[in-house]
Design a protein around this motif. Structure first.
Motif, PDB file in Angstrom:
ATOM      1  N   UNK A   1     -56.976   2.985   9.055  1.00 43.10           N
ATOM      2  CA  UNK A   1     -56.478   1.841   9.813  1.00 43.10           C
ATOM      3  C   UNK A   1     -54.986   1.595   9.658  1.00 43.10           C
ATOM      4  N   UNK A   2     -54.310   2.383   8.847  1.00 41.35           N
ATOM      5  CA  UNK A   2     -52.868   2.220   8.672  1.00 41.35           C
ATOM      6  C   UNK A   2     -52.143   3.015   9.750  1.00 41.35           C
ATOM      7  N   UNK A   3     -51.531   2.337  10.692  1.00 41.69           N
ATOM      8  CA  UNK A   3     -50.897   2.991  11.845  1.00 41.69           C
ATOM      9  C   UNK A   3     -49.780   3.942  11.436  1.00 41.69           C
ATOM     10  N   UNK A   4     -48.937   3.577  10.449  1.00 41.99           N
ATOM     11  CA  UNK A   4     -47.845   4.475  10.064  1.00 41.99           C
ATOM     12  C   UNK A   4     -48.192   5.294   8.840  1.00 41.99           C
ATOM     13  N   UNK A   5     -49.458   5.508   8.592  1.00 43.20           N
ATOM     14  CA  UNK A   5     -49.864   6.254   7.413  1.00 43.20           C
ATOM     15  C   UNK A   5     -49.294   7.670   7.420  1.00 43.20           C
ATOM     16  N   UNK A   6     -48.758   8.061   6.279  1.00 40.89           N
ATOM     17  CA  UNK A   6     -48.223   9.417   6.109  1.00 40.89           C
ATOM     18  C   UNK A   6     -49.255  10.312   5.421  1.00 40.89           C
ATOM     19  N   UNK A   7     -50.482   9.841   5.299  1.00 39.24           N
ATOM     20  CA  UNK A   7     -51.497  10.623   4.605  1.00 39.24           C
ATOM     21  C   UNK A   7     -51.834  11.889   5.381  1.00 39.24           C
ATOM     22  N   UNK A   8     -52.253  12.895   4.643  1.00 40.33           N
ATOM     23  CA  UNK A   8     -52.646  14.167   5.242  1.00 40.33           C
ATOM     24  C   UNK A   8     -53.968  13.950   5.966  1.00 40.33           C
ATOM     25  N   UNK A   9     -54.010  14.334   7.232  1.00 39.51           N
ATOM     26  CA  UNK A   9     -55.239  14.180   8.004  1.00 39.51           C
ATOM     27  C   UNK A   9     -55.844  15.528   8.375  1.00 39.51           C
ATOM     28  N   UNK A  10     -55.131  16.612   8.140  1.00 46.37           N
ATOM     29  CA  UNK A  10     -55.658  17.962   8.343  1.00 46.37           C
ATOM     30  C   UNK A  10     -55.388  18.725   7.060  1.00 46.37           C
ATOM     31  N   UNK A  11     -56.428  19.349   6.530  1.00 48.99           N
ATOM     32  CA  UNK A  11     -56.283  20.004   5.243  1.00 48.99           C
ATOM     33  C   UNK A  11     -57.321  21.115   5.103  1.00 48.99           C
ATOM     34  N   UNK A  12     -57.037  22.115   4.243  1.00 47.87           N
ATOM     35  CA  UNK A  12     -57.986  23.216   4.061  1.00 47.87           C
ATOM     36  C   UNK A  12     -59.193  22.790   3.226  1.00 47.87           C
ATOM     37  N   UNK A  13     -60.340  23.391   3.527  1.00 50.64           N
ATOM     38  CA  UNK A  13     -61.572  23.141   2.785  1.00 50.64           C
ATOM     39  C   UNK A  13     -62.191  24.497   2.483  1.00 50.64           C
ATOM     40  N   UNK A  14     -62.435  24.763   1.224  1.00 47.70           N
ATOM     41  CA  UNK A  14     -63.091  26.021   0.822  1.00 47.70           C
ATOM     42  C   UNK A  14     -64.587  25.769   0.659  1.00 47.70           C
ATOM     43  N   UNK A  15     -65.369  26.833   0.879  1.00 46.19           N
ATOM     44  CA  UNK A  15     -66.800  26.690   0.643  1.00 46.19           C
ATOM     45  C   UNK A  15     -67.054  26.819  -0.856  1.00 46.19           C
ATOM     46  N   UNK A  16     -68.306  26.652  -1.274  1.00 48.51           N
ATOM     47  CA  UNK A  16     -68.614  26.659  -2.709  1.00 48.51           C
ATOM     48  C   UNK A  16     -68.311  28.008  -3.348  1.00 48.51           C
ATOM     49  N   UNK A  17     -68.356  29.086  -2.599  1.00 48.60           N
ATOM     50  CA  UNK A  17     -68.034  30.395  -3.149  1.00 48.60           C
ATOM     51  C   UNK A  17     -66.545  30.687  -3.134  1.00 48.60           C
TER      52      UNK A  17
END
Length: 184
Positions: free
Chosen positions: A53-69
């Motif tokens: 809900x923060x309009x000017x948020x600088x947070x990362x919204x796209x990021x890598x995700x590895x599987x359990x292996x």
């Protein structure tokens, strides 16, 4: 695309069968909650949900995700649902979409830019790194200082959630613009 819709507290309101099949990436929790099995990615997801809900948020919204292996990788996108979209997505705050990362080649600049919300210059620098160029080569080719390129690299690392250039290159060289096939 594997996707689900979340409310502002991170509760899953709807999910498609593609995301439900990603057992190596997602753990389904009690009370309609999820967590990512990749701990670093799960923290980035939590941060993104908190900042929805923060309009000017600088947070990362796209990021890598590895599987359990830790072999296969996807890119998670937390997409805020705002304004008139809430007319259709009632009570929804964001969508979580997972994009598969598959081909061992540098992806097109436009794809890199759109996946990670990079500036055009950051996307070109990221693509050049993925193609095997060094910071020195990129700087000399573009006629700018190495410090300028390093500043762009820092921006790319921050926006992708990567800590090192080698992690960025590994991520980018595995991204495929090809269509998603149903995961096994």
């Amino acid at each position: 695309m594997p996707a689900l819709v979340l409310d502002e507290l991170g509760k899953v309101l709807a999910a498609n069968s593609l995301i439900e099949a990603l057992r190596g990436y997602i753990q389904w929790r009690a009370q309609d909650r999820i967590s990512l099995k990749d701990r670093a990615a799960d923290q980035l997801l939590r941060d993104a949900i908190t900042a929805i809900d923060m309009a000017d948020s600088k947070s990362v919204r796209s990021f890598p995700v590895r599987d359990t292996g830790a072999k296969a990788m996807m890119v998670a996108h937390v997409i805020p649902i705002r304004l008139s979209a809430r007319d259709i997505f009632v009570r929804c705050a964001a969508a979580l979409v997972l994009t598969p990362v598959t081909l061992p080649q540098a992806p097109p600049v436009e794809l890199v830019q759109s996946l990670f919300d990079l500036t055009p210059t950051e996307a070109r620098v990221a693509r050049s790194l993925a193609a095997g160029e060094t910071v020195e080569t990129i700087a000399s080719t573009r006629g700018v200082s190495q410090n300028t390129i390093r500043a762009h690299v820092r921006g790319v690392l921050e926006k992708t959630g990567c800590n090192r250039q080698v992690d960025l290159v590994a991520l980018l060289t595995a991204i495929s613009p090809a269509r998603l096939t149903h995961p096994a």
